[in-house]
Design an enzyme around this catalytic site. Structure first.
Site, PDB file in Angstrom:
ATOM      1  N   SER A 277      28.093  37.118 -16.466  1.00 44.41           N
ATOM      2  CA  SER A 277      27.437  35.931 -17.004  1.00 44.41           C
ATOM      3  C   SER A 277      26.660  36.160 -18.283  1.00 44.41           C
ATOM      4  CB  SER A 277      26.490  35.372 -15.960  1.00 44.41           C
ATOM      5  OG  SER A 277      25.514  36.346 -15.653  1.00 44.41           O
TER       6      SER A 277
ATOM      7  N   HIS B 282      30.447  32.640 -11.818  1.00 47.95           N
ATOM      8  CA  HIS B 282      30.704  32.044 -13.131  1.00 47.95           C
ATOM      9  C   HIS B 282      32.194  31.797 -13.371  1.00 47.95           C
ATOM     10  CE1 HIS B 282      26.637  32.256 -14.889  1.00 47.95           C
ATOM     11  NE2 HIS B 282      26.499  33.192 -13.963  1.00 47.95           N
TER      12      HIS B 282
ATOM     13  N   LYS C  40      26.997  26.048 -10.561  1.00 51.99           N
ATOM     14  CA  LYS C  40      27.523  26.133 -11.932  1.00 51.99           C
ATOM     15  C   LYS C  40      28.659  25.107 -12.082  1.00 51.99           C
ATOM     16  CE  LYS C  40      25.739  30.745 -11.849  1.00 51.99           C
ATOM     17  NZ  LYS C  40      24.371  30.312 -12.141  1.00 51.99           N
TER      18      LYS C  40
HETATM   19  N1  PMP Z   1      25.627  35.444  -8.740  1.00 53.79           N
HETATM   20  C1  PMP Z   1      25.695  35.417 -10.077  1.00 53.79           C
HETATM   21  C2  PMP Z   1      26.711  36.275 -10.755  1.00 53.79           C
HETATM   22  C3  PMP Z   1      24.858  34.579 -10.817  1.00 53.79           C
HETATM   23  O1  PMP Z   1      24.921  34.562 -12.149  1.00 53.79           O
HETATM   24  C4  PMP Z   1      23.921  33.767 -10.119  1.00 53.79           C
HETATM   25  C5  PMP Z   1      22.993  32.804 -10.830  1.00 53.79           C
HETATM   26  N2  PMP Z   1      22.849  32.900 -12.142  1.00 53.79           N
HETATM   27  C6  PMP Z   1      23.866  33.856  -8.735  1.00 53.79           C
HETATM   28  C7  PMP Z   1      24.745  34.672  -8.072  1.00 53.79           C
HETATM   29  C8  PMP Z   1      22.859  33.056  -7.962  1.00 53.79           C
HETATM   30  O2  PMP Z   1      23.271  31.749  -7.838  1.00 53.79           O
HETATM   31  P1  PMP Z   1      22.236  30.563  -7.613  1.00 53.79           P
HETATM   32  O3  PMP Z   1      21.525  30.336  -8.902  1.00 53.79           O
HETATM   33  O4  PMP Z   1      23.106  29.444  -7.219  1.00 53.79           O
HETATM   34  O5  PMP Z   1      21.297  30.971  -6.538  1.00 53.79           O
END
Ligand code: PMP
Length: 393
Positions: free
Chosen positions: A185, A213, A244
């Protein structure tokens, strides 16, 4: 109060981040106009850092599904599924997600963070070995850490480094878990899952892939990077988020291993938190339908991704070679990146600042994520503002 003294360090971070004008961690979008536009301090602003890949947050069908669930099932579940019971819609979404990934088992968690924590603490115990990509998201790291397993980090997306760690584990390699993401990400690069799968098979390890992502972004059906690289059947556990491309909040794990169904008995991040509210589940379920029924959303997303990447590259910005909906512009020192990010915001473009320790190396980056909902004009405007910001920086 000595206990509170430690906040002096956080105060110093705040002062530093605020020194450029705006604190990137505290931007308030006063009004959300659409998936790609908002009002910030009275300025019309293009949102170019939302992870709203398919732009479904304002999709009429998703909104209607959410409203209907609010009206018929109420505002919240008021407790955990273990104690208060599941709503039929939780179970239906679990089935839909499992079916989407072509596996029999699925579990829904309250956030993507909880999905990673909840899955990893159930899969791993002290004495187990887990091999974790060095750039893996904090939730993956935290889950491994919380489990008490021995964590061995391999260099980001480096299969030689992964193989060395597997070799060093000797007999333990057969029982270890490899943890990686699909699309990363921060820099917008994809894991070489086909090569990682080859290794995990050779050494007899299990593989967990976080497609947070990449869901809705990669693969013919939008399942993610494993689908795009033709290795879906070899991934043991897929985790992901609703926050997302599905435009809501929550997380999931799906698997072909029957043990996934047992995680609910042993996973504290599943057991001891309230389940997602019905409106969230309903809009997520509808978004998953839209994701499957409207492949043209992915086409728009990739058109925008290609244009932004190509435009920034032509302007001479330092970006990675891989085209993806996440484009990270390397600006080096935080002292350069912070004012640049501020000027962009003042020029009406909201992006994400990634600076150490939140960036994968010692560099600071301006991270953009594009959406299927960005118009061509909006992408051109983002490019124009990058150019103008550089001239005035
Ligand atoms: N895994 C990854 C790779 C992420 O980038 C994120 C959030 N940016 C998450 C898990 C966590 O997801 P959430 O924000 O829905 O809790």
């Amino acid at each position: 109060m000595a206990l509170l003294d430690k906040f002096a360090a956080a105060g110093a971070i705040r002062d530093q981040l605020s020194s450029g004008g705006h604190d990137p961690t505290r931007v308030v979008i006063d009004e959300i106009i659409s998936p790609t536009e908002g009002m910030v301090e009275g300025r019309h602003t293009i949102l170019a850092g939302t992870n709203n890949y398919l732009g479904l947050t304002f999709d009429p069908a998703c909104i209607a599904a959410g409203i209907k669930a609010l009206e018929t099932q109420g505002t919240g579940t008021t407790g955990s599924r273990m104690a208060n019971g599941s709503f039929a819609s939780h179970a239906a979404l679990e089935q839909e997600l499992a079916g989407f990934y072509n596996v029999p088992y699925g579990m829904v968690f309250s956030t993507g963070y909880a999905a990673n924590l909840g899955t990893l603490v159930a899969l791993l115990k002290p004495g187990d070995a887990v091999l974790l990509d060095a750039d893996a998201h904090a939730s993956l790291y935290d889950g491994c850490q919380m489990s008490g397993a021995d964590i061995f980090r391999f260099r980001h997306n480096d299969v030689d480094s992964l193989e060395k760690r597997l070799q060093r584990l000797g007999e333990r390699a057969r029982d270890c878990l490899v943890v990686t993401e699909g699309l990363y990400s921060v820099l917008g690069d994809c894991a070489p899952l086909n090569e990682i799968v080859e290794l995990k098979k050779r050494y007899g390890a299990l593989l967990l892939v976080d497609e947070a992502h990449s869901l809705g972004v990669y693969g013919d059906r939008g399942c993610g990077v494993a689908e795009a690289q033709g290795v879906m059947h070899d991934v043991d556990f897929f985790v992901g988020t609703f926050s997302k491309s599905l435009g809501a909040m929550g997380g999931f794990c799906v698997s072909s291993h029957a043990e996934l169904a047992l995680i609910r008995y042993v996973s504290r991040p599943f057991i001891f938190t309230a389940s997602p509210s019905p409106s969230i589940i309903a809009s997520t379920h509808e978004a998953l339908r839209q994701l499957q029924a409207r492949p043209e959303l992915r086409d728009s997303l990739w058109r925008n991704a290609r244009r932004l990447h190509q435009g920034l590259e032509t302007m001479g910005f330092d970006i990675g070679p891989e085209v993806s909906p996440v484009v990270a512009v390397r600006l080096g020192r935080k002292e350069v990146a912070l004012p640049f990010w501020n000027r962009l915001l003042e020029n009406g473009v909201y992006t994400n600042l990634m600076a150490p320790p939140a960036s994968p190396d010692q560099n600071s980056y301006i991270r953009c994520s594009v959406s299927a909902a960005h118009t061509e004009q909006q992408v051109e405007k983002i490019l124009e503002m990058f150019g103008r910001t550089r001239e005035t920086a």
